[in-house]
Design a protein around this motif. Structure first.
Motif: not given
Length: 274
Positions: A112-117, A142-151, A268-271
């Motif tokens: 699992w690699a979340s917001a790290s690659l 592999v999990v990635e955010l679409a940029g820093f959140p908006r508030f 998230v991508w599952a490979a």
């Protein structure tokens, strides 16, 4: 720049808040993963303070997790949490900079690699290393955010509409230079590393203030970091508006806004390793 390299109490705090606020979305992602047989050994790459680690332990009660990060502070915090939750015997921590080190991580069935690659200087090397690390038939998530959140909504605050967009635009050059892999499409890169991408999913995050005080603290911490990094490129008017939002004792405090929310997307991508 390596995963979670900002080794500070402030970074650890925002990682903890991220784990709290996005817990339901993380659980939905772990439930979606096409793992097949239940994994016995999982590796969490760039684990931070343990958001993914503890979600994976809950999802797979028969598994143990090797949590890897370059920050000793984050790993210490993770171990403390594991002890409090009675999970210390299911967690092993490894301090490593994945751009430079190749620690012995065993033969996991799930990585699992979340917001790290996107923090890594050479992520394609890591993709290849994970391919060699996984057990045959194992899964890489592999999990990635679409940029820093908006508030805030786009028309807020009233005196400076679009403030957050301008803050993010001010950081675009910084991110392009220092985090060039942010926002990458990891599907083709996973395929090039020898994986078969079995699934891709985008999760919309919109967590309102009703979720609890963690949303407010997350917004306060996040906007504070935005101000720190974007300040040189912002106008005096925008800085003043930001300062009013960050003033927890003032009438314009972000904590008093009924439209406060955490808004972003996670992909998230599952490979699979053949």
């Amino acid at each position: 720049m390596t995963q979670h390299s900002l080794d500070s109490s402030g970074q650890a705090e925002i990682l903890d808040l991220d784990a709290d606020v996005l817990a339901e979305h993380t659980a939905s992602i772990t439930s979606w993963l096409p793992v097949g047989a239940q994994p016995r050994h999982i590796v969490d790459l760039g684990c931070g303070t343990g958001a993914g680690t503890f979600a994976l332990l809950a999802r797979f009660p028969g598994a143990r997790v090797t949590a890897v990060d370059s920050s000793e502070r984050h790993l210490h915090r993770l171990r403390e949490k594991a002890g409090v939750l009675g999970l210390a015997d299911r967690v092993r921590t490894v301090a490593a900079d994945l751009d430079a080190d190749r620690p012995d991580l065993g033969r996991p069935e799930l990585v699992w690699a979340s917001a790290s690659l996107h923090h890594m200087a050479h992520p394609d090397r890591t993709l290849s290393a994970v391919h060699g690390l996984l057990a045959p038939g194992g899964l890489f998530a592999v999990v990635e955010l679409a940029g820093f959140p908006r508030f805030l909504p786009a028309d807020a605050p009233a005196e400076r509409p679009g403030l957050e967009d301008r803050c993010h635009a001010a950081l675009a050059h910084h991110h392009a230079e220092r985090v060039p892999h942010r926002g990458a499409d990891w599907g083709p890169r996973l395929t090039a590393a020898g994986f078969t991408v079995e699934g891709e999913r985008t999760v919309t995050v919109d967590v309102g203030a009703a979720r609890g005080e963690a949303v407010g603290r997350y917004a306060l911490s996040g906007l504070g970091r935005l101000r720190e990094r974007a300040a040189p490129a912002l106008t005096a008017e925008d800085l003043g508006a930001l300062d009013r939002l960050l003033d927890t004792d003032g009438p314009g405090s972000i904590l008093l806004r009924p439209d406060l929310a955490v808004r972003t997307e996670r992909t998230v991508w599952a490979a699979r390793r053949a």
